[in-house]
Design a protein around this motif. Structure first.
Motif, PDB file in Angstrom:
ATOM      1  N   HIS A  72       0.826  -1.214   0.000  1.00 51.54           N
ATOM      2  CA  HIS A  72       0.000   0.000   0.000  1.00 51.54           C
ATOM      3  C   HIS A  72       0.859   1.263   0.000  1.00 51.54           C
ATOM      4  CE1 HIS A  72      -4.194  -1.210   0.366  1.00 51.54           C
ATOM      5  NE2 HIS A  72      -3.836  -2.159   1.224  1.00 51.54           N
ATOM      6  N   ASN A  73       1.788   1.330   0.930  1.00 47.93           N
ATOM      7  CA  ASN A  73       2.541   2.574   1.095  1.00 47.93           C
ATOM      8  C   ASN A  73       3.584   2.785   0.009  1.00 47.93           C
ATOM      9  OD1 ASN A  73       1.196   3.741   3.275  1.00 47.93           O
ATOM     10  ND2 ASN A  73       2.308   2.507   4.757  1.00 47.93           N
ATOM     11  N   LYS A  74       4.080   1.705  -0.596  1.00 46.86           N
ATOM     12  CA  LYS A  74       4.966   1.901  -1.742  1.00 46.86           C
ATOM     13  C   LYS A  74       4.184   2.465  -2.912  1.00 46.86           C
ATOM     14  CE  LYS A  74       8.347   0.020  -4.890  1.00 46.86           C
ATOM     15  NZ  LYS A  74       9.372  -1.015  -5.159  1.00 46.86           N
ATOM     16  N   LEU A  75       3.027   1.896  -3.185  1.00 48.74           N
ATOM     17  CA  LEU A  75       2.205   2.397  -4.291  1.00 48.74           C
ATOM     18  C   LEU A  75       1.848   3.861  -4.069  1.00 48.74           C
ATOM     19  CD1 LEU A  75       0.482   2.075  -6.835  1.00 48.74           C
ATOM     20  CD2 LEU A  75      -1.344   1.133  -5.394  1.00 48.74           C
ATOM     21  N   PHE A  76       1.415   4.203  -2.860  1.00 50.17           N
ATOM     22  CA  PHE A  76       1.002   5.586  -2.602  1.00 50.17           C
ATOM     23  C   PHE A  76       2.186   6.534  -2.679  1.00 50.17           C
ATOM     24  CE2 PHE A  76      -1.230   9.081  -0.570  1.00 50.17           C
ATOM     25  CZ  PHE A  76      -2.518   8.898  -1.040  1.00 50.17           C
ATOM     26  N   TYR A  77       3.336   6.091  -2.191  1.00 44.70           N
ATOM     27  CA  TYR A  77       4.560   6.896  -2.305  1.00 44.70           C
ATOM     28  C   TYR A  77       4.885   7.179  -3.772  1.00 44.70           C
ATOM     29  CZ  TYR A  77       9.589   7.712  -2.735  1.00 44.70           C
ATOM     30  OH  TYR A  77      10.822   8.224  -3.102  1.00 44.70           O
ATOM     31  N   GLU A  78       4.837   6.161  -4.604  1.00 45.77           N
ATOM     32  CA  GLU A  78       5.172   6.336  -6.014  1.00 45.77           C
ATOM     33  C   GLU A  78       4.168   7.236  -6.720  1.00 45.77           C
ATOM     34  OE1 GLU A  78       7.887   5.558  -7.357  1.00 45.77           O
ATOM     35  OE2 GLU A  78       8.749   4.011  -6.076  1.00 45.77           O
ATOM     36  N   VAL A  79       2.899   7.158  -6.313  1.00 45.53           N
ATOM     37  CA  VAL A  79       1.888   8.052  -6.880  1.00 45.53           C
ATOM     38  C   VAL A  79       2.213   9.500  -6.548  1.00 45.53           C
ATOM     39  CG1 VAL A  79      -0.541   8.764  -6.733  1.00 45.53           C
ATOM     40  CG2 VAL A  79       0.041   6.332  -6.939  1.00 45.53           C
ATOM     41  N   LEU A  80       2.477   9.786  -5.270  1.00 45.69           N
ATOM     42  CA  LEU A  80       2.792  11.158  -4.866  1.00 45.69           C
ATOM     43  C   LEU A  80       4.073  11.659  -5.535  1.00 45.69           C
ATOM     44  CD1 LEU A  80       1.944  11.131  -1.050  1.00 45.69           C
ATOM     45  CD2 LEU A  80       0.573  12.031  -2.936  1.00 45.69           C
ATOM     46  N   LYS A  81       5.066  10.799  -5.619  1.00 44.97           N
ATOM     47  CA  LYS A  81       6.327  11.180  -6.260  1.00 44.97           C
ATOM     48  C   LYS A  81       6.102  11.513  -7.724  1.00 44.97           C
ATOM     49  CE  LYS A  81      11.035   9.477  -7.077  1.00 44.97           C
ATOM     50  NZ  LYS A  81      11.944   8.304  -6.910  1.00 44.97           N
ATOM     51  N   GLU A  82       5.335  10.696  -8.420  1.00 46.31           N
ATOM     52  CA  GLU A  82       5.062  10.926  -9.837  1.00 46.31           C
ATOM     53  C   GLU A  82       4.255  12.211 -10.038  1.00 46.31           C
ATOM     54  OE1 GLU A  82       5.597  10.162 -13.772  1.00 46.31           O
ATOM     55  OE2 GLU A  82       6.416   8.954 -12.122  1.00 46.31           O
TER      56      GLU A  82
END
Length: 266
Positions: A72-82
């Motif tokens: 969950h938190n990796k996906l959300f991190y990558e979304v915010l970063k992108e």
């Protein structure tokens, strides 16, 4: 590839507008947590759990098999970063209001926004905040009577929630630099070690505007702002129906029967 995954992710949540503010991120967190369940089911079924972003997206969103913090938190991190936000990643200890000595087995995201720090965590189960939690002594309202803050005590940071003046410390952490290899190691412990929580317990949760749905082994809670309901299921069909209708989880009948027979009686 990350750009394409983020586009598909936002499309799944029907988000078309630009995400630019703390309020926008809060809205995204709420949508994420009412759509994609927190789950230990893949761990219990001894599935190989990849932390590759494409695999996380496929498992959580396309196959509807739920996920836990490292996904969950990796996906959300990558979304915010992108999306252009200034984010970093760290490990925490899940203490659940105790002084127990526990390993660092929890991933979360740190957001730097307009000279303030915020903790973002969409992967701590039914206790997850639905807002970016500011590093401050003041609590900020999130949902269903729950407020959150991050404070520093004795050189350690604490993520705390409050409801009806009762304060609960969920995690403790420092801000020492982490690497993806650290997450791989903690992830290995969390889904392989015989003493790990998720290796021994069936855990599911979803958070929406009206209620928190939380399933642990054979106990099913619906937590509302002012009260909660607790129930148990009495047969496999009821168990299957709850997972499908209340959590939007999809596994084969054979897999669900394995889970029901082993964990519904704990």
């Amino acid at each position: 590839m990350n750009n394409e995954i983020v586009k598909k992710y936002l499309a799944k949540l029907n988000i078309n507008e630009n995400i630019q503010t703390i309020e926008d991120i809060s809205n995204l967190m709420c949508l994420h947590q009412k759509t994609f369940p927190f789950s230990s089911l893949k761990v219990l079924l001894k599935k190989e759990i990849s932390l590759n972003l494409e695999d996380i997206y496929d498992s959580l969103i396309e196959k509807k098999q739920g996920a836990y913090c490292f996904e969950h938190n990796k996906l959300f991190y990558e979304v915010l970063k992108e999306l252009g936000f200034d984010v970093d990643f760290y490990l925490a200890r899940v203490v659940n209001n105790t002084d127990n000595e526990v390993p660092q087995t929890h991933r979360f995201t740190l957001l730097n926004f307009e000279n303030e720090k915020y903790l973002i965590d969409v992967g701590i189960g039914f206790r997850s905040p639905c807002i970016p939690v500011k590093f401050t002594k003041e609590f900020s309202f999130s949902h269903l009577g729950f407020s959150y803050r991050v404070i520093k005590e004795d050189n350690v940071y604490l993520l705390q929630s409050k409801k009806e003046d009762k304060i609960f410390t969920m995690t403790k952490f420092d801000l020492n630099r982490c690497y993806e290899s650290d997450f791989e190691l903690a992830h290995f412990y969390s889904h392989k070690h015989s003493n790990a929580i998720f290796v021994n317990n069936l855990v599911l949760s979803l958070i929406n505007e009206k209620e928190i749905r939380s399933l642990r082994n054979n106990e099913y809670f619906k937590i509302y702002e002012n009260y909660q309901e607790k129930s148990t299921f009495n047969c496999f069909d009821e168990f299957k129906s709850i997972l499908s209708s209340d959590f939007n989880i999809s596994f084969s009948d054979e897999e669900l029967k394995l889970l029901y027979n082993k964990y519904s009686r704990i």
